[in-house]
Design a protein around this motif. Sequence first.
Motif, short mmCIF file in Angstrom:
data_model
loop_
_atom_site.label_atom_id
_atom_site.label_comp_id
_atom_site.label_asym_id
_atom_site.label_seq_id
_atom_site.Cartn_x
_atom_site.Cartn_y
_atom_site.Cartn_z
N SER A 141 8.90 12.30 -3.60
CA SER A 141 9.22 11.24 -2.80
C SER A 141 9.17 11.51 -1.28
O SER A 141 8.62 12.49 -0.92
CB SER A 141 10.92 11.10 -3.40
OG SER A 141 11.48 11.95 -2.73
N THR A 145 10.24 16.86 -2.51
CA THR A 145 9.37 17.58 -3.46
C THR A 145 9.71 18.95 -4.15
O THR A 145 9.98 19.70 -3.63
CB THR A 145 7.70 17.72 -2.77
OG1 THR A 145 7.52 16.70 -1.92
CG2 THR A 145 7.09 18.13 -3.68
N ALA A 169 6.31 15.43 0.41
CA ALA A 169 5.01 14.70 0.45
C ALA A 169 4.95 13.37 0.66
O ALA A 169 4.33 12.94 1.54
CB ALA A 169 4.27 14.74 -1.18
N GLY A 170 5.94 12.57 0.41
CA GLY A 170 6.20 11.17 1.11
C GLY A 170 6.24 11.16 2.42
O GLY A 170 5.92 10.50 3.19
N PHE A 173 2.94 11.69 4.29
CA PHE A 173 2.23 10.11 4.12
C PHE A 173 2.87 9.23 5.40
O PHE A 173 1.84 8.79 6.09
CB PHE A 173 2.39 9.46 2.88
CG PHE A 173 1.53 10.31 1.72
CD1 PHE A 173 0.23 10.46 1.91
CD2 PHE A 173 1.94 10.08 0.29
CE1 PHE A 173 -0.40 10.78 1.14
CE2 PHE A 173 1.08 10.29 -0.50
CZ PHE A 173 -0.16 10.92 -0.28
N GLY A 187 3.26 5.68 2.59
CA GLY A 187 2.66 5.94 1.03
C GLY A 187 1.66 4.86 0.66
O GLY A 187 0.59 5.03 0.37
N ASP A 191 -2.41 4.83 0.23
CA ASP A 191 -3.17 4.55 -0.79
C ASP A 191 -4.02 3.52 -0.90
O ASP A 191 -5.09 3.38 -1.33
CB ASP A 191 -1.96 4.01 -2.04
CG ASP A 191 -2.36 4.39 -3.48
OD1 ASP A 191 -3.82 4.53 -3.70
OD2 ASP A 191 -1.58 4.49 -4.29
N GLN A 249 -4.99 12.01 0.90
CA GLN A 249 -4.25 11.76 -0.43
C GLN A 249 -4.85 12.71 -1.49
O GLN A 249 -3.97 13.19 -2.34
CB GLN A 249 -4.73 10.09 -0.77
CG GLN A 249 -4.10 9.89 -2.30
CD GLN A 249 -4.57 8.15 -2.35
OE1 GLN A 249 -3.62 7.54 -2.22
NE2 GLN A 249 -5.42 8.05 -2.86
N VAL A 278 6.42 8.69 -4.67
CA VAL A 278 4.87 9.22 -4.60
C VAL A 278 4.45 9.16 -5.94
O VAL A 278 3.15 9.16 -6.01
CB VAL A 278 5.02 10.65 -3.94
CG1 VAL A 278 3.61 11.04 -3.55
CG2 VAL A 278 5.59 10.53 -2.52
N ASN A 281 1.89 6.63 -6.36
CA ASN A 281 0.37 6.87 -5.78
C ASN A 281 -0.42 6.98 -6.68
O ASN A 281 -0.48 7.59 -7.64
CB ASN A 281 0.49 8.06 -4.97
CG ASN A 281 -0.95 8.45 -4.24
OD1 ASN A 281 -1.90 8.92 -4.84
ND2 ASN A 281 -1.04 7.77 -3.08
N THR A 308 10.28 3.89 -7.29
CA THR A 308 11.04 3.90 -6.14
C THR A 308 12.42 3.77 -6.48
O THR A 308 13.07 3.52 -7.63
CB THR A 308 10.59 2.73 -5.33
OG1 THR A 308 10.46 1.37 -6.18
CG2 THR A 308 9.25 2.82 -4.84
#
Length: 361
Positions: A141, A145, A169-170, A173, A187, A191, A249, A278, A281, A308
């Motif tokens: 998210s 992570t 990770a989010g 992004f 994110g 994408d 990505q 995430v 994605n 989400t």
Amino acid sequence: MASPGSPVVLGIESSCDETGAGLVRDGKLLGHAVASSMDEHARYGGVVPEIAARAHVHSFTPVVRRALDEAGLTMADIGAVAVTTGPGLSGALQVGLAGAKGLAYGLGVPLYGVHHLAGHVAADTLEHGPLPDPCMVLIVSGGHTSLLLVRDLARDPIVHLGDTLDDAAGECFDKVARVFGLPYPGGPAIDRAAREGNPKAVAFPRPLTGPRDERYGFSFSGLKTAAARWAERHTGGELPVADGAASLQEAVADVLTRKAVAACKEHGVGTLVVVGGVAANSRVRSLAEERCQKAGITLRVPPLRLCTDNGAMIAAVGDLLVRAGAEPAPLDLSIDPSAPLEYAALHPVARAARAAAAPAA
């Protein structure tokens, strides 16, 4: 009108910029609604806590009523209330908890404090049924992570095999999207841009994948910096955003799925559950499916609407706790904005009961 059986659990989520309400009974989602203040934060390039808290105040009652209407239920049908008490933004959590306490007290029903990340794990049960015992869970998210070994979500401790050491990770992004000139949230923007790009165009690093690195740890700060430096080299010329987005990505999806599948193999676990924002994605989903299929691992990913933040996932945890006979929280329950993920229930009574049940050292 609700039929006899397990009580209908109302779940309230307000940890960040979404106000969510969901209704679950016996593992079945009856109805849910979400109001987002994301558009109000977009101009600032990130969530503003004060704006988020104010939005929750305005959205709380309408969201609960919309969820009830979708389920064809009334307030009188609610048999328990579950609410996110951490982690998250302090002011936002306070609004959700105050509303949940008011409903629980007014209706005379039990209250349960729930860990936000346990909600993401439980979200998958609303689509695919009970989690296998054990299963491997990858939470990805904006702020988290983690790679987790999960058994009985309502009763057992959650084992952390690895967590992010810096940027999630989010978060990576979001920050790189800003550098690339893409809108917030990053994110979905990354994408979309990646669809037109070449994932092999830029050789971005795969953090913590070397033989001496932390096996199941994550780190995306260096990847973020590498993407920013790549963009800087194009100053004065046209930035190939699509190629940069596709390559970024691919790097994130590669690291996430590589470590998750390796953990499944090492621990003899046959099911991988990927949850969190995430998990929506497209490349994370497709690469996870590809690698799980090759490894003979069952992949479970919630539908996009449950990836989400939402109230349904909190109701799902509450439903599990109710059916497991968990002790409700007291009405003086408080928030814990930085709560570690150890158990699904997040309140003193539950912690005391677990401590009492633990074997003596």
